[in-house]
Write an enzyme that holds these catalytic residues in place. Sequence first.
Site, PDB file in Angstrom:
ATOM      1  CG  ASP A   1     -15.123 -21.724  82.810  1.00 26.28           C
ATOM      2  OD1 ASP A   1     -14.855 -21.899  83.242  1.00 26.28           O
ATOM      3  OD2 ASP A   1     -16.552 -21.242  83.039  1.00 26.28           O
ATOM      4  CB  SER A   2     -18.195 -27.008  83.393  1.00 24.15           C
ATOM      5  OG  SER A   2     -16.872 -27.533  83.848  1.00 24.15           O
TER       6      SER A   2
ATOM      7  NE  ARG B   1     -15.662 -31.718  81.960  1.00 27.87           N
ATOM      8  CZ  ARG B   1     -15.760 -31.714  82.960  1.00 27.87           C
ATOM      9  NH1 ARG B   1     -17.085 -32.961  83.675  1.00 27.87           N
ATOM     10  NH2 ARG B   1     -16.305 -30.644  83.712  1.00 27.87           N
TER      11      ARG B   1
END
Length: 211
Positions: free
Chosen positions: A69-70, A196
């Site tokens: 989740d970003s 990420r």
Amino acid sequence: DTVVVATKNAGKVREFAHAFAKLGMDVVSMFDYPNLPDVEEDGLTFAENARKKAKAVGDALGQPVLADDSGLEVVRLQGEPGVYSARYSGESATDASNNAKLLEELKKLDAGGVERFQTLEDGTELLSEARFVCALALYDPKDGTFAEAEGYVAGDIMSKPRGEGGFGYDPLFWLVSHHRSMAELTKDEKQAISHRGRALARLLEQLKSAE
Ligand code: ITT
């Protein structure tokens, strides 16, 4: 070896496939499991949403699953869009409509006379400081445990997009360190510095030291 990543975001799939290929591993995503139900992302934090996605898919498949989740936190928008980054411009949001919404929100602030802080040589303005955040959760349904890690990268929001690489808000994210936008980096460059890439490096580090 295969890693299951609980994502329907094609940009994330490309980046995980690139990273895991270096480790000799293949990635499968929710594009390979189109019949699994969507997970409602109603968590208040990136970490909570990542755990939720990993658990739902891990329990459904009965095997370990990685979820990401970003999002983007913009300083002059008090941290928005944050966990709402994917749907910033509404239910049928696209990367293009989200980027347009971001510029619209930042340009509104100028009416209040807040000074912009920098201009690039081509006239592109840097409208606010920002950061990308990525929370990763690896869930193992065998014992119900999670391994988790987060990563961050700081940059500035540009008044005009640049570059064709990456996805999402990358064309509007300026990296002073590289004098390029995130969308102008190669896959390897992005992995080396991105939220990420950093989160994944930390997660792999943890898993290694737990062995
Ligand atoms: P999944 O939940 O299926 O993984 P999603 O797109 O809904 O896909 P998120 O809820 O985590 O994923 O939303 C992340 C959003 O944040 C994404 O849609 C982009 O707009 C933005 N984002 C995340 N990582 C990014 C990156 O590396 N570069 C640019 N934008 C990014």
